[in-house]
Design an enzyme around this catalytic site. Structure first.
Site, PDB file in Angstrom:
ATOM      1  N   THR A   6      51.833 -10.058  29.055  1.00 26.79           N
ATOM      2  CA  THR A   6      52.864  -9.173  29.601  1.00 26.79           C
ATOM      3  C   THR A   6      53.302  -9.771  30.925  1.00 26.79           C
ATOM      4  O   THR A   6      52.508 -10.418  31.612  1.00 26.79           O
ATOM      5  CB  THR A   6      52.310  -7.760  29.858  1.00 26.79           C
ATOM      6  N   GLU A  25      52.225  -4.974  23.940  1.00 22.31           N
ATOM      7  CA  GLU A  25      50.902  -4.529  23.475  1.00 22.31           C
ATOM      8  C   GLU A  25      50.970  -3.854  22.111  1.00 22.31           C
ATOM      9  O   GLU A  25      49.953  -3.484  21.541  1.00 22.31           O
ATOM     10  CB  GLU A  25      50.303  -3.539  24.488  1.00 22.31           C
ATOM     11  N   LYS A  70      59.796  10.719  42.975  1.00 25.77           N
ATOM     12  CA  LYS A  70      59.133  11.996  43.248  1.00 25.77           C
ATOM     13  C   LYS A  70      59.763  12.635  44.471  1.00 25.77           C
ATOM     14  O   LYS A  70      59.569  12.187  45.590  1.00 25.77           O
ATOM     15  CB  LYS A  70      57.643  11.778  43.463  1.00 25.77           C
ATOM     16  N   TRP A 100      60.110  15.584  39.718  1.00 27.01           N
ATOM     17  CA  TRP A 100      60.409  14.222  39.278  1.00 27.01           C
ATOM     18  C   TRP A 100      61.885  14.054  38.942  1.00 27.01           C
ATOM     19  O   TRP A 100      62.498  14.927  38.346  1.00 27.01           O
ATOM     20  CB  TRP A 100      59.592  13.891  38.031  1.00 27.01           C
TER      21      TRP A 100
HETATM   22  P1  AMP Z   1      57.486  -5.321  27.289  1.00 28.52           P
HETATM   23  O1  AMP Z   1      56.046  -5.290  26.996  1.00 28.52           O
HETATM   24  O2  AMP Z   1      57.881  -6.372  28.260  1.00 28.52           O
HETATM   25  O3  AMP Z   1      58.275  -5.354  26.054  1.00 28.52           O
HETATM   26  O4  AMP Z   1      57.831  -3.960  28.023  1.00 28.52           O
HETATM   27  C1  AMP Z   1      57.533  -2.719  27.443  1.00 28.52           C
HETATM   28  C2  AMP Z   1      58.172  -1.628  28.251  1.00 28.52           C
HETATM   29  O5  AMP Z   1      59.591  -1.753  28.217  1.00 28.52           O
HETATM   30  C3  AMP Z   1      57.903  -0.247  27.721  1.00 28.52           C
HETATM   31  O6  AMP Z   1      56.649   0.257  28.131  1.00 28.52           O
HETATM   32  C4  AMP Z   1      59.067   0.537  28.307  1.00 28.52           C
HETATM   33  O7  AMP Z   1      58.828   0.900  29.655  1.00 28.52           O
HETATM   34  C5  AMP Z   1      60.186  -0.459  28.283  1.00 28.52           C
HETATM   35  N1  AMP Z   1      61.021  -0.243  27.090  1.00 28.52           N
HETATM   36  C6  AMP Z   1      61.015  -0.922  25.944  1.00 28.52           C
HETATM   37  N2  AMP Z   1      61.955  -0.445  25.104  1.00 28.52           N
HETATM   38  C7  AMP Z   1      62.571   0.572  25.743  1.00 28.52           C
HETATM   39  C8  AMP Z   1      63.630   1.479  25.415  1.00 28.52           C
HETATM   40  N3  AMP Z   1      64.275   1.415  24.264  1.00 28.52           N
HETATM   41  N4  AMP Z   1      63.971   2.409  26.331  1.00 28.52           N
HETATM   42  C9  AMP Z   1      63.342   2.494  27.518  1.00 28.52           C
HETATM   43  N5  AMP Z   1      62.357   1.663  27.890  1.00 28.52           N
HETATM   44  C10 AMP Z   1      61.969   0.711  27.016  1.00 28.52           C
END
Ligand code: AMP
Length: 542
Positions: free
Chosen positions: A184, A328, A440, A445
């Protein structure tokens, strides 16, 4: 009593073997770093994967070894996915947009022994090679004619595979053998590795095929703009061959004009990527006044798709599916395709509203939201809590990182996503924010995503982000940062009037700042961390 059925280990190479047999006309088309277009079929790819597996064996790759890739979306990267996993090693995809420091950290942490590199990244390797693990060797993903003069002793990909036999005797591996590793991007702290297995990868491929059958079927032509170097291009290298969909790999040029031309030429039917990429394509569609021919659906995920983006695609007759997931989670968690009863009964506006949610869970992914004490909250569309997930395609911990693993899992073995969400009675997920991006204010929120979504609908806004800035009375208050669309700067009054149609007065941003471009993370998302740092001493108007 146990069932009396065979137990065959799920194996990644079986996907391509099946595809080569069953979908011999399925194509892989790639824009190459050498500057031309390459095309071949799944049977051709399967043969080359056999050759590459022989080459990897000759290089001494053993079961469990980590083989890194630093490459764009293209056929050689695809071949590496299958050949590395096929010989029982682990394909560690590295995001070239990571900082040098992070790249060094992850190659050391993963103990990569070979790195396979696209031509674009030769200067990067020359600068960092002596900081990578000591015995690392480098393969340049090109032919002899394109090998550059370099102080690094690059091996030549095409020479390695050229004289190898196309048949490879794939050994049967236990299905939980590790096959892929993706870190990540870790906006804070060191990146953490998600280690996928053959089993999780095949199950994910099947899950995606079932969930997104509308876009993935024989004859479909799919453009993964989402990179092979991050989140397995949402599993497309596995799910597309399974269904006989062709893959169109765009290489390095991801601007609106390049994508439009590639899509039109290759008759792409569906395109998959993050919202930032679609801003560029939408600009190009508007400029030309037409869609790329044959383009009928787009999958948007990775960060929240603004309502205005969904609406403007739909206006052009392009079906939008909003998806949510994480590295993940292999990564697909939900999909926003509507059911026929939604299409029959809901107004156009209500359909767009529903598509702006992050959709419903894919089969095999369980979702729960919990309060601060970890108590499950109802799925009633009202309750908002931290989102936890569970399933066969979700990590049970991080690669060689006990501390992060323990912090991520709850007592019942669910994985904490760090997202804050609600889930309605029909199962539609609505991501409010990353927990750390929520604002916040006076104990209440404010969702930055909500505000951004609305402001993105203003014609004078090209892009925007809302961040928290410290406030003496309210703790934090929202600051709206706008990238203007052209010269006109939208006024605070205009923005407030737009927002007040949907949010309460106390949620309005306290101020607006204009900037030329938003800072981006390595995975194409707005870097709120960088923005917060930039505006940390910002004085809000009193
Ligand atoms: P990554 O592991 O880099 O793909 O990031 C995952 C994170 O991206 C998730 O925990 C979300 O916070 C954000 N994310 C992924 N898809 C979306 C979506 N469609 N809308 C809002 N946030 C998203």
């Amino acid at each position: 009593m146990l069932g009396q059925m065979m137990h065959r280990p799920l194996s990644i190479i079986e996907i391509l073997r099946f595809s080569a047999e069953t979908h011999p006309k399925g194509e892989i088309v790639s824009v190459r770093t050498e500057g031309d277009i390459h095309r071949y079929t799944y049977p051709d790819a399967y043969k080359r994967v056999g050759q590459l597996a022989h080459a990897l064996k000759k290089l001494g790759i053993k079961a469990g070894d980590r083989v890194a890739t630093l490459a764009w979306n293209g056929y050689r990267h695809f071949e590496l996915y299958y050949a590395i996993a096929g010989v029982g090693a682990v394909c560690h995809t590295i995001n070239p947009r990571l900082s040098a420091e992070q790249m060094i950290y992850i190659t050391q942490h993963a103990q990569d022994c070979i790195m396979c590199v696209d031509l674009t990244f030769v200067p990067l390797i020359e600068a960092l090679a002596d900081k990578f693990p000591a015995d690392m060797r480098f393969i340049l993903m090109t032919d002899r004619a394109h090998m550059p003069e370099s102080p690094i002793e690059f091996l030549c990909y095409e020479e390695l595979v050229a004289n190898e036999p196309t048949d490879f005797d794939w050994v049967e591996l236990p299905e939980d053998t590790a096959a892929g590793l993706c870190y990540t991007s870790g906006t804070t702290g060191n990146p953490k590795g998600a280690l996928y297995s053959h089993r999780s990868t095949v199950l994910h491929a099947l899950m995606v095929v079932v969930t997104l059958a509308k876009m993935l079927n024989e004859g479909a032509r799919v453009l993964p703009v989402v990179p092979l170097f991050h989140v397995n291009a949402w599993g497309l290298p596995y799910s597309a061959p399974l269904t006989g969909s062709s893959l169109i790999f765009p290489g390095a040029a991801l601007d609106g004009a390049s994508l439009f031309e590639l899509m039109a030429r290759e008759k792409v039917t569906s395109a998959w990527g993050v919202p930032t990429v679609w801003l560029g394509l939408q600009g190009e569609i508007a400029k030309r006044g037409q869609n790329p021919e044959g383009f009928s659906s787009v999958i948007v995920g990775g960060s929240a798709a603004p309502r205005s983006m969904i609406e403007s695609f739909e206006k052009c007759g392009i079906d939008v599916c909003h998806a949510w997931g994480m590295t993940e989670m292999s990564p697909i968690g939900t999909s926003g395709l509507l059911s026929s009863h939604h299409l029959e009964t809901l107004s156009h506006d209500a359909q767009i509203d529903l598509k702006s949610c992050q959709g419903r869970r894919a089969f095999g992914v369980d979702l729960k939201i919990v309060d601060e004490a970890g108590k499950p909250l109802p799925h009633d569309g009202e309750a908002i809590g931290e989102l936890y997930v569970r399933g066969n395609t979700i990590v049970s911990g991080y690669f060689e990182n006990e501390e992060a693993s323990q912090a991520a899992m709850d007592a019942e073995g669910w994985f904490g996503t760090g997202d804050v969400a609600s889930i309605d009675k029909e199962g539609f997920l609505l991501i409010q924010d990353r927990a750390k991006d929520l604002i916040k204010s006076g104990g209440e929120w404010i969702s930055s995503i909500d505000l951004e979504n609305i402001v993105m609908g203003h014609p004078d806004v090209a892009n925007c982000a809302v961040i928290a800035v410290p406030h003496p009375k309210w703790d934090e208050r929202p600051l709206l940062v706008i990238v203007p669309n052209g010269d006109k700067r939208v006024s605070k009054e205009e923005v407030d009037a737009l927002l007040l149609k949907e949010v309460a007065k106390w949620q309005l941003p306290d101020a607006i700042e204009f900037i030329d471009a938003l800072p981006m993370t390595a995975t194409g998302k707005v870097s709120k961390l960088t923005l917060r740092q930039r505006f940390k001493d910002y004085k809000l108007p009193s």
